[in-house]
Motif scaffolding. Structure first.
Motif, short mmCIF file in Angstrom:
data_model
loop_
_atom_site.label_atom_id
_atom_site.label_comp_id
_atom_site.label_asym_id
_atom_site.label_seq_id
_atom_site.Cartn_x
_atom_site.Cartn_y
_atom_site.Cartn_z
N LEU A 316 0.83 -1.21 0.00
CA LEU A 316 0.00 0.00 0.00
C LEU A 316 0.86 1.25 0.00
O LEU A 316 0.55 2.25 -0.67
CB LEU A 316 -0.94 -0.01 1.21
N ILE A 317 1.96 1.21 0.74
CA ILE A 317 2.89 2.35 0.75
C ILE A 317 3.49 2.56 -0.63
O ILE A 317 3.50 3.68 -1.17
CB ILE A 317 4.00 2.13 1.80
N LYS A 318 3.97 1.48 -1.24
CA LYS A 318 4.60 1.57 -2.56
C LYS A 318 3.63 2.11 -3.61
O LYS A 318 4.02 2.84 -4.53
CB LYS A 318 5.13 0.20 -2.98
N ALA A 319 2.37 1.76 -3.48
CA ALA A 319 1.37 2.16 -4.48
C ALA A 319 0.94 3.61 -4.33
O ALA A 319 0.28 4.16 -5.21
CB ALA A 319 0.15 1.26 -4.38
N GLY A 320 1.31 4.24 -3.20
CA GLY A 320 0.92 5.63 -2.99
C GLY A 320 -0.46 5.81 -2.42
O GLY A 320 -1.09 6.86 -2.63
N ALA A 321 -0.95 4.83 -1.68
CA ALA A 321 -2.26 4.96 -1.04
C ALA A 321 -2.22 6.06 0.01
O ALA A 321 -1.17 6.37 0.57
CB ALA A 321 -2.67 3.63 -0.41
N ARG A 322 -3.40 6.65 0.30
CA ARG A 322 -3.49 7.65 1.35
C ARG A 322 -3.46 6.93 2.70
O ARG A 322 -4.47 6.39 3.16
CB ARG A 322 -4.76 8.50 1.22
N ILE A 323 -2.30 6.92 3.33
CA ILE A 323 -2.09 6.17 4.56
C ILE A 323 -2.54 7.00 5.76
O ILE A 323 -2.34 8.21 5.81
CB ILE A 323 -0.59 5.81 4.72
N MET A 324 -3.13 6.31 6.75
CA MET A 324 -3.56 6.98 7.97
C MET A 324 -3.14 6.22 9.21
O MET A 324 -3.21 4.98 9.25
CB MET A 324 -5.07 7.15 7.96
N LEU A 325 -2.73 6.97 10.22
CA LEU A 325 -2.35 6.38 11.50
C LEU A 325 -3.59 5.98 12.27
O LEU A 325 -4.51 6.77 12.44
CB LEU A 325 -1.53 7.39 12.32
#
Length: 481
Positions: A316-325
């Motif tokens: 998910l990080i590599k794909a550029g997803a909008r990551i949330m804590l």
């Protein structure tokens, strides 16, 4: 009241680079302006904070907490009528650790809303709270979704009362209904004043580790549409690749623990769809030390699921997803953590690698994501701006900009150099007021020390010991020991 913060490096979660040589002017609860000190209209009586050599970031946010998560009978019986006190204690623990805004995604709606309103009115100190109440489609704490065994030793009246307090009209009976009927029930619940909707794309882990689909595609789309019609966000609880895919197709704004999909990794097409639709990815990550600890404390089958979880996070990080804590953050009392069944599951992992603790888990989250190569500025955004955007609160929160609430954290060390530096909290400011973090929480209930042993305990000999199991979520762990 006017406050001026000078000398610090500003990380506003908007700019791609740190901002040097500027000050933050706060008037009342909001940021008035950010600029060079000699260009700002600073009143003579303004409070000045010299933050030279320090770093100012937006107040941290947590996209998924449980401010009342200890659902053991001994807790809910002892504190019945005082649930607001437990929730306030949790909100203060969150605020103490730099989390100025939290989103409670499962809990007793009425008590959560009462505490939320008391904090907003200035009657109670604590992190700003937004709440969903029940997860749409889940039954209550003393049901097969969480802890059915408790129902066998408690009175029917008490079990029903507790389950109703959490569920109201949003439980498993919705699975029998048509989309139109579900929409009617949902409108009734939304009108009670919740801030957002969370629904069950998959059932809860207590029954089959989350593998079963809870609602049809039609019903999921209906739930999301009703939330959006009411002007609030919709998120899902997903725990399988199909549950995740259906949630994205339904139009969810964000998906909770989307990297937990059992032993099967998320297909590329689903990840690509999430990125295309800008669907928020709430990730539960393990650090390298945490992964090793898990490997040493679980069976091979469970380890397969954990490996999948880790690979999903990286993809998910590599794909550029909008990551949330987010971390299912909760206060776990010391007597609970001492339980043998808890100590070998992820909920009982050592504090330095346990991302599920409300007080420190967000720091572990950041450190784990750094290991997975999430860029430093993106980590800051994952803990601030991305959450505000996904929940549609970015007009007021998530970044340091003129007009927004003056929620910020002053760090003694540079968080862009190391994620561990998020722990170096010097001051917390919420709505323009410096928080006395040393005094929090004001009323220690769940965070209190263990009661002293009774004299008879020294003579007591155990006949047998409890077995161990690996729970998939905090609430399951609490009721399954």
């Amino acid at each position: 009241m006017t406050m001026l913060i000078t000398g610090a490096t500003i990380l506003d979660a908007v700019s791609d680079k740190p901002i040097e040589g500027q000050a933050i002017l706060i008037e009342g609860k909001r940021i008035k302006a950010i600029g060079r000190r000699d260009e700002l209209p600073v009143p003579a009586d303004a409070t000045v904070i010299d933050a030279t050599g320090k770093y100012v970031i937006p107040g941290l946010m947590n996209a998924n907490v449980h401010l009342l998560c200890d659902i053991r009978p001994e807790t809910l019986l002892r504190y019945e009528g005082r649930y607001e006190d437990l929730i306030a204690e949790s909100a203060q623990v969150a605020l103490k650790s730099g989390q100025t805004t939290v989103f409670d995604t499962w809990g007793p709606r009425r008590a959560l809303m009462a505490t939320r309103d008391a904090i907003n009115d200035g009657k109670v100190i604590g992190s700003r709270v937004f709440c969903a109440g029940n997860v749409i489609g889940f039954d209550g704490p003393y049901s097969p979704d969480f802890g059915a065994t408790h129902a066998t030793v408690l009175s029917t009246r008490f079990v029903n009362r507790i389950n109703a307090t959490w569920v109201e009209n949003t439980g498993r009976h919705l699975m029998w209904l048509t989309p139109k009927q579900v929409a009617e029930e949902l409108r009734t619940y939304i009108e009670k004043g919740i801030d957002f909707i969370k629904y069950a794309a998959n059932e809860h882990g207590a029954q089959s580790l989350g593998a079963f689909i809870s609602f049809s595609e039609r019903v999921q789309r209906t739930i999301v549409d009703e939330a959006h019609r009411a002007g609030i966000t919709a998120q899902s609880h997903a725990m399988s690749v199909e549950g995740l895919h259906m949630s994205v197709m339904a139009g969810c704004d964000l998906i909770t623990h989307c990297n937990i999909t059992g032993p099967t990794e998320i297909p590329d097409e689903t990840i690509e769809l999430m990125v295309k639709q800008d669907c928020g990815a709430v990730i539960f990550p393990w650090s390298e030390k945490g992964l090793q600890w898990m490997r040493d404390n679980m069976d091979d089958g469970t380890w397969t699921t954990v490996k999948s979880t880790d690979n999903n996070a990286r993809n998910l990080i590599k794909a550029g997803a909008r990551i949330m804590l987010a971390n299912d953050g909760a206060i776990l009392p010391k007597d609970l953590l001492a339980e043998p069944a808890i100590s070998k599951g992820w909920v009982g992992a050592p504090e330095e690698m346990n991302f599920g603790l409300l007080a420190t888990g967000h720091f572990v989250w950041l450190e784990a994501m750094e290991e997975k190569c999430l860029a430093p500025m993106e980590m800051l955004r994952a803990a601030t701006r991305n959450i505000a955007v996904a929940y549609k609160k970015d007009a007021d929160l998530g970044t340091l900009e003129a007009g927004k609430f003056a929620d910020l954290v002053i760090l003694d060390k540079n968080p862009l150099e190391s994620a561990k530096n998020y722990r170096a909290i010097g001051r917390v400011v919420k709505e323009g007021a410096v928080v006395d973090i040393d005094a929090l929480p004001l009323n220690r209930i769940l965070t209190r020390e263990l009661d002293p042993a009774a004299p008879e305990e020294a003579d007591y000999k155990h006949f047998a010991h409890k077995g161990q199991r690996f729970p998939m979520c905090t609430a399951c762990a609490i009721v399954a020991h």
